[in-house]
Design an enzyme around this catalytic site. Structure first.
Site, PDB file in Angstrom:
ATOM      1  N   GLY A 159       3.953   0.796  -1.423  1.00  0.00           N
ATOM      2  CA  GLY A 159       2.658   1.442  -1.207  1.00  0.00           C
ATOM      3  C   GLY A 159       2.669   2.899  -1.654  1.00  0.00           C
ATOM      4  N   GLY A 172       3.898  -4.831   0.300  1.00  0.00           N
ATOM      5  CA  GLY A 172       4.388  -6.124   0.761  1.00  0.00           C
ATOM      6  C   GLY A 172       4.985  -6.125   2.160  1.00  0.00           C
ATOM      7  N   HIS A 173       5.749  -5.063   2.490  1.00  0.00           N
ATOM      8  CA  HIS A 173       6.527  -5.162   3.735  1.00  0.00           C
ATOM      9  C   HIS A 173       5.685  -4.992   4.990  1.00  0.00           C
ATOM     10  CE1 HIS A 173       7.323  -0.840   5.006  1.00  0.00           C
ATOM     11  NE2 HIS A 173       6.895  -0.632   3.781  1.00  0.00           N
ATOM     12  N   GLN A 211      -2.415  -0.483   5.474  1.00  0.00           N
ATOM     13  CA  GLN A 211      -2.474  -1.013   6.852  1.00  0.00           C
ATOM     14  C   GLN A 211      -3.668  -1.924   7.070  1.00  0.00           C
ATOM     15  OE1 GLN A 211      -0.247  -0.887   9.150  1.00  0.00           O
ATOM     16  NE2 GLN A 211       1.101   0.755   8.449  1.00  0.00           N
ATOM     17  N   ASN A 217      -2.647   4.465   9.965  1.00  0.00           N
ATOM     18  CA  ASN A 217      -1.405   3.840  10.412  1.00  0.00           C
ATOM     19  C   ASN A 217      -0.947   4.303  11.781  1.00  0.00           C
ATOM     20  OD1 ASN A 217      -1.170   6.073   8.433  1.00  0.00           O
ATOM     21  ND2 ASN A 217       0.945   6.141   9.143  1.00  0.00           N
ATOM     22  N   THR A 232      11.419  -4.225 -15.804  1.00  0.00           N
ATOM     23  CA  THR A 232      11.529  -5.679 -15.606  1.00  0.00           C
ATOM     24  C   THR A 232      11.008  -6.042 -14.223  1.00  0.00           C
ATOM     25  OG1 THR A 232      13.401  -5.719 -17.092  1.00  0.00           O
ATOM     26  CG2 THR A 232      13.145  -7.628 -15.638  1.00  0.00           C
ATOM     27  N   CYS A 282       7.582   7.294   9.129  1.00  0.00           N
ATOM     28  CA  CYS A 282       7.939   8.054   7.930  1.00  0.00           C
ATOM     29  C   CYS A 282       8.174   9.530   8.230  1.00  0.00           C
ATOM     30  CB  CYS A 282       6.858   7.922   6.878  1.00  0.00           C
ATOM     31  SG  CYS A 282       6.504   6.221   6.483  1.00  0.00           S
TER      32      CYS A 282
HETATM   33  N1  PLP Z   1       0.140   4.075   3.405  1.00  0.00           N
HETATM   34  C1  PLP Z   1       0.105   3.724   4.693  1.00  0.00           C
HETATM   35  C2  PLP Z   1      -1.178   3.802   5.444  1.00  0.00           C
HETATM   36  C3  PLP Z   1       1.274   3.291   5.321  1.00  0.00           C
HETATM   37  O1  PLP Z   1       1.249   2.955   6.620  1.00  0.00           O
HETATM   38  C4  PLP Z   1       2.476   3.254   4.578  1.00  0.00           C
HETATM   39  C5  PLP Z   1       3.761   2.875   5.231  1.00  0.00           C
HETATM   40  O2  PLP Z   1       3.970   3.143   6.381  1.00  0.00           O
HETATM   41  C6  PLP Z   1       2.432   3.618   3.227  1.00  0.00           C
HETATM   42  C7  PLP Z   1       1.256   4.021   2.669  1.00  0.00           C
HETATM   43  C8  PLP Z   1       3.665   3.577   2.382  1.00  0.00           C
HETATM   44  O3  PLP Z   1       3.975   2.254   2.029  1.00  0.00           O
HETATM   45  P1  PLP Z   1       5.471   1.903   1.571  1.00  0.00           P
HETATM   46  O4  PLP Z   1       6.318   1.958   2.792  1.00  0.00           O
HETATM   47  O5  PLP Z   1       5.346   0.519   0.996  1.00  0.00           O
HETATM   48  O6  PLP Z   1       5.854   2.899   0.554  1.00  0.00           O
END
Ligand code: PLP
Length: 379
Positions: free
Chosen positions: A69, A200-201, A179, A149, A238, A324
C-alpha cells in the site's frame, strides 16, 4: 492468543497460501518467458488481475500491481504532482492520512509545494466545507483516505470528488483505500477517484503485494519503475506471481464474504462496547468508528503503550494506534481535538471475521484487571 489487530495485518487465509504455493512450486515460470511455463504464468497473472478487479469493481486494465500500500500511495502522489507540474503547486490532504501519504506530501512541501491539511473534528471526520474553501485553480492533487486506520472513521470521498470536479481545479483525486477494501462497499468508479491504493496483507493475503488503480483514460500517467516493461511499462520488475495469486484468492473470498463479515464484526463491536460499559466504565470510545472492523478506545490517564504491553503479556494483541509509528506519538491523535489524557490512553481494537464473543469477554476482563492494577498517572 487473541488477535484483535487486523488493521495492522491479517492472518494469511489458507486458500491464499495454497494459491501462492501453487504459483511458487508449479507455476514458477517468469511471465515474460516465451515457452509454455512462462506463458502459463502470464495467463495466471492476468486471470488473477481479473479476479482482483472484479472484487474491487474496476476493469483489469486499471489495476497495476505494486509491492504494498505504501508503494501505491507514493506512486499516486508523486505521479499526480508530476502530471500536474505545469498546472500548479498546491496539494490538499487530511491531517489523518497514513504516513504513506503524509511523508511523501511533507517531502513535496520541502520541495516547494503548498499543502492544505484538512483538520479532523473530535470524531475524526473531515469537513467538506473546509475542502471546498481550500480548492484553488492551482490545486493539482487531493488525497483523502476512505477509512482511517486508527479511528475507523469513513471519510466522505465521493462527495469530496464532486466538490473537486465542480471547482474546476485541475486536481487528480487519490484515495488510500487500504483499510476500506472489502470492509466497506465502494468501487473506484462510484467514488469517482482517479487513483486508489489497496494492499494485500490487510485482506488475508501475505505482505509484499499491493495495487494501484489508475482510472481508465487518465492520460500521461508516468512509470514508477523503469526496466523490463512489466505492468504495461508502468511498473517494471518481474511480477511476484505467488503474492499476486494469493492477493486474488483472498480478494475473491473476501468479496463473497464481505457483507456477512461486516455484519459479524459490527455485532461483535457492539457487544464489546456493551460489555465494556458494564464492566470497565473507565474506557471511552474515540472517533466515530464507522468502519466495521476498527474500534478506537481510550483509557484517559493511562498510557496506551503500557496497556498494550500488559494485554500482550496476557496473549491479547491490540495496538496503541497505528503499528507503523514505532513508538512515536501518532499524528492522527495529535490532530484530534480532544484532551491529552484521551490521546495518550488511546488504543485500537481491530476485528476479523474469525473473532468471537468469548474473545471480547476476555479482553473486557483483562482491561478490568489492568485498570484495577495499574496506577493511572504511573502506568
Ligand atoms: N494506508 C493505510 C490506511 C494503512 O492502514 C496502511 C498500513 O497500515 C498503509 C497505507 C500501508 O500499507 P502497506 O503496509 O501495505 O505498505
Amino acid at each position: 492468543m487473541i488477535y484483535f489487530d487486523h488493521a495492522a495485518t491479517t492472518p494469511v487465509r489458507p486458500e491464499a497460501a495454497q494459491a501462492a504455493y501453487e504459483a511458487m512450486v508449479n507455476g514458477y515460470g517468469n511471465p515474460s518467458s516465451r515457452y509454455p511455463l512462462g506463458k502459463q504464468a502470464a495467463q495466471q497473472r492476468e486471470q488473477d488481475r481479473k479476479t482482483l478487479a472484479k472484487a474491487l469493481g474496476c476493469q483489469p486494465g486499471e489495476l497495476f500491481f505494486t509491492s504494498c500500500g505504501t508503494e501505491s500511495d507514493n506512486w499516486a502522489i508523486y505521479g499526480a504532482v508530476e502530471r500536474g507540474k505545469h498546472r500548479g503547486k498546491h496539494i490538499i490532504t487530511t491531517a489523518v492520512e497514513h504516513s504513506a501519504v503524509v511523508e511523501p506530501i511533507k517531502e513535496l512541501k520541502r520541495a516547494g509545494y503548498e499543502v492544505t491539511w484538512l483538520q479532523p473534528d473530535a470524531a475524526g471526520q473531515i469537513s467538506l466545507e473546509e475542502l471546498k474553501a481550500a480548492l484553488r485553480p492551482d490545486t493539482v492533487l487531493v488525497s483523502m483516505m476512505l477509512v482511517n486506520n486508527e479511528l475507523g472513521t469513513v471519510l466522505p470521498v465521493a462527495e469530496a470528488v464532486k466538490l473537486v470536479r465542480a471547482s474546476g481545479a485541475p486536481a487528480l483525486v487519490h484515495c488510500d483505500a487500504v483499510q476500506g477494501f472489502l470492509k466497506v462497499p465502494f468501487t473506484p468508479k462510484k467514488l469517482g477517484v482517479d487513483l486508489l491504493s489497496i494492499s494485500g496483507h490487510k485482506i488475508g493475503a501475505p505482505k509484499g503485494i499491493g495495487a494501484l488503480y489508475v482510472r481508465k483514460g487518465l492520460q500521461n500517467w508516468k512509470p514508477l519503475l523503469r526496466g523490463g516493461g512489466q505492468e504495461s511499462g508502468l511498473r517494471s520488475g518481474t511480477e511476484p506471481t505467488a503474492q499476486i495469486a494469493a492477493f486474488a484468492k483472498a480478494a475473491e473470498l473476501g468479496a463473497e464474504e464481505m457483507a456477512a463479515n461486516a455484519a459479524h464484526m459490527q455485532e461483535l463491536k457492539a457487544y464489546l462496547l456493551a460489555r465494556l460499559a458494564e464492566r470497565v466504565p473507565e474506557v471511552w470510545q474515540l472517533g466515530a468508528g464507522d468502519a466495521p472492523h476498527i474500534l478506537c478506545l481510550t483509557l484517559p490517564g493511562y498510557k496506551s503503550e503500557v496497556l498494550v504491553r500488559v494485554l500482550g503479556d496476557k496473549g491479547i494483541c491490540v495496538s496503541a494506534g497505528s503499528a507503523c509509528h514505532r513508538g512515536q506519538a501518532s499524528h492522527v491523535f495529535a490532530a484530534l481535538p480532544v484532551g491529552k489524557p484521551w490521546k495518550e490512553g488511546a488504543f485500537r481494537v481491530s476485528f476479523g471475521g474469525e473473532n468471537i464473543r468469548e474473545e471480547a469477554d476476555q479482553l473486557t476482563e483483562a482491561l478490568r484487571e489492568a485498570v484495577d492494577t495499574l496506577f493511572p498517572s504511573m502506568s
